[in-house]
Design a protein around this motif. Structure first.
Motif, PDB file in Angstrom:
ATOM      1  N   LEU A 135     -56.825 -36.832 -14.663  1.00 34.48           N
ATOM      2  CA  LEU A 135     -57.638 -35.884 -13.913  1.00 34.48           C
ATOM      3  C   LEU A 135     -57.045 -35.680 -12.524  1.00 34.48           C
ATOM      4  N   ILE A 136     -56.743 -34.431 -12.198  1.00 36.35           N
ATOM      5  CA  ILE A 136     -56.239 -34.074 -10.874  1.00 36.35           C
ATOM      6  C   ILE A 136     -57.435 -33.620 -10.052  1.00 36.35           C
ATOM      7  N   VAL A 137     -57.818 -34.459  -9.105  1.00 36.48           N
ATOM      8  CA  VAL A 137     -59.032 -34.262  -8.316  1.00 36.48           C
ATOM      9  C   VAL A 137     -58.635 -33.621  -6.995  1.00 36.48           C
ATOM     10  N   MET A 138     -58.983 -32.353  -6.813  1.00 40.55           N
ATOM     11  CA  MET A 138     -58.562 -31.643  -5.615  1.00 40.55           C
ATOM     12  C   MET A 138     -59.645 -31.610  -4.557  1.00 40.55           C
ATOM     13  N   HIS A 139     -59.211 -31.756  -3.313  1.00 45.97           N
ATOM     14  CA  HIS A 139     -60.096 -31.633  -2.159  1.00 45.97           C
ATOM     15  C   HIS A 139     -60.008 -30.224  -1.598  1.00 45.97           C
ATOM     16  N   SER A 140     -61.153 -29.679  -1.196  1.00 42.98           N
ATOM     17  CA  SER A 140     -61.201 -28.383  -0.531  1.00 42.98           C
ATOM     18  C   SER A 140     -62.287 -28.443   0.532  1.00 42.98           C
ATOM     19  N   VAL A 141     -62.055 -27.747   1.630  1.00 47.50           N
ATOM     20  CA  VAL A 141     -63.084 -27.697   2.672  1.00 47.50           C
ATOM     21  C   VAL A 141     -64.362 -27.091   2.119  1.00 47.50           C
ATOM     22  N   GLN A 142     -64.220 -26.065   1.263  1.00 45.61           N
ATOM     23  CA  GLN A 142     -65.358 -25.461   0.582  1.00 45.61           C
ATOM     24  C   GLN A 142     -65.274 -25.823  -0.884  1.00 45.61           C
ATOM     25  N   ARG A 143     -66.276 -26.516  -1.379  1.00 45.81           N
ATOM     26  CA  ARG A 143     -66.211 -27.019  -2.734  1.00 45.81           C
ATOM     27  C   ARG A 143     -66.092 -25.915  -3.782  1.00 45.81           C
ATOM     28  N   LEU A 182     -56.327 -41.143 -12.571  1.00 47.55           N
ATOM     29  CA  LEU A 182     -56.728 -40.269 -11.482  1.00 47.55           C
ATOM     30  C   LEU A 182     -55.539 -39.909 -10.595  1.00 47.55           C
ATOM     31  N   ILE A 183     -55.485 -38.643 -10.210  1.00 50.17           N
ATOM     32  CA  ILE A 183     -54.483 -38.110  -9.295  1.00 50.17           C
ATOM     33  C   ILE A 183     -55.241 -37.308  -8.248  1.00 50.17           C
ATOM     34  N   ILE A 184     -54.887 -37.469  -6.993  1.00 49.87           N
ATOM     35  CA  ILE A 184     -55.568 -36.695  -5.956  1.00 49.87           C
ATOM     36  C   ILE A 184     -54.658 -35.598  -5.417  1.00 49.87           C
ATOM     37  N   ASP A 185     -55.286 -34.470  -5.069  1.00 52.47           N
ATOM     38  CA  ASP A 185     -54.599 -33.346  -4.441  1.00 52.47           C
ATOM     39  C   ASP A 185     -55.378 -33.019  -3.170  1.00 52.47           C
ATOM     40  N   PRO A 186     -54.776 -33.192  -1.994  1.00 55.49           N
ATOM     41  CA  PRO A 186     -55.527 -32.982  -0.746  1.00 55.49           C
ATOM     42  C   PRO A 186     -55.830 -31.525  -0.454  1.00 55.49           C
TER      43      PRO A 186
END
Length: 283
Positions: A135-143, A182-186
């Motif tokens: 799962l590539i879990v991406m962060h965004s200022v606006q969800r 898990l993989i994170i994407d800022p």
């Protein structure tokens, strides 16, 4: 707050390359070019020949102004392309935040699910745990999508990023999803704000971000808006700036780079790897 780590302290590692195939009518960089299954498959094969380790299929655009695409339409666009790539033993990522599309992709053998909303529904975590997909879990200022009008202080973005991943990774792991999946994407570009500064701040802290969360990290600076803002270049001329940002990320401990131009990045990484090996041999 994430603390900066000087580049001299950062070990070199060669990231895996994720080649982008936009099966869309209105992607900002190549909308409409690969909408037909035959064109999408041909482009996927070109990316693989150029050195891609993973092919990512995107059935809907996420840029500002993109037309909404239903899950049914996403599935239709993916159908023949996903099956043929999986049958050929190719690792495939599917870029969609829609539950039905993710379910379809997992059932058809996708190796990765990439969610620009960061898998926000805890009610689906048990289901996701059972898929086996990474799962590539991406962060965004606006969800809910690109933060096109947000002008945010970089320190605020970094603090929000930490809070988001602290909570989301803990929730996913509590639901039985192993950290190795898990993989994170800022997030970069429009996902962080309307100005370049938040994206630059995130790139500058990549090694510290990875060290803090202890899971692989993916970035995708390729053709992003912040690079066009910095350089003043049009989309057609943004390749060198994309490559510069990608090489910076590669030298700061990222595990995956998602890119439109696999060949250029592969060749640049090959040269850097050779230089690093030569430097090591001369010590």
């Amino acid at each position: 707050m994430v603390h900066h780590l000087a580049s001299s302290e950062v070990p070199w590692r060669r990231p895996r390359l994720v080649g982008i195939v936009n099966i869309t009518a209105d992607s900002f960089s190549d909308g409409g070019r690969f909408l037909a299954p035959t064109d999408a498959l041909a482009h996927a094969r070109r990316l693989l020949a150029a050195g891609a380790d993973v092919v990512e299929l995107g059935p809907a655009a996420s840029h500002p102004g993109a037309e909404p695409v239903t899950a049914d339409e996403e599935v239709r666009r993916l159908d023949l392309v996903l099956d043929q790539l999986v049958d050929a033993g190719i690792p495939v990522s599917v870029d969609s935040f829609q539950a039905r599309t993710q379910q379809f992709a997992a059932a058809r053998g996708a190796a990765f699910l990439n969610d620009i909303q960061g898998f926000p529904d805890p009610g689906r975590y048990a289901e996701l745990a059972g898929t086996g997909c990474r799962l590539i879990v991406m962060h965004s200022v606006q969800r809910q999508g690109p933060a096109t009008k947000v002008r945010t202080d970089p320190r605020t973005v970094l603090a929000a990023l930490e809070r988001f991943f602290d909570r989301r990774l803990a929730a996913l792991q509590a639901a039985g999803i192993d950290s190795e999946r898990l993989i994170i994407d800022p997030g970069l570009g429009y996902f962080l704000g309307a100005t370049p500064e938040p994206s630059l701040a995130v790139l500058a802290e990549l090694h510290a971000i990875r060290s803090r969360f202890g899971v692989p990290i993916m970035v995708s600076p390729s053709r992003k808006s912040f690079l066009r803002a910095i350089t003043g270049r049009d989309l057609a001329d943004i390749g060198p700036a994309s490559l510069a940002a990608e090489l910076y990320a590669a030298s700061h401990s990222v595990d995956f780079i998602r890119t439109h131009d696999v060949a250029a990045l592969r060749d640049a990484l090959t040269v850097l790897t050779a230089l690093d090996a030569t430097r090591g041999a001369s010590r």
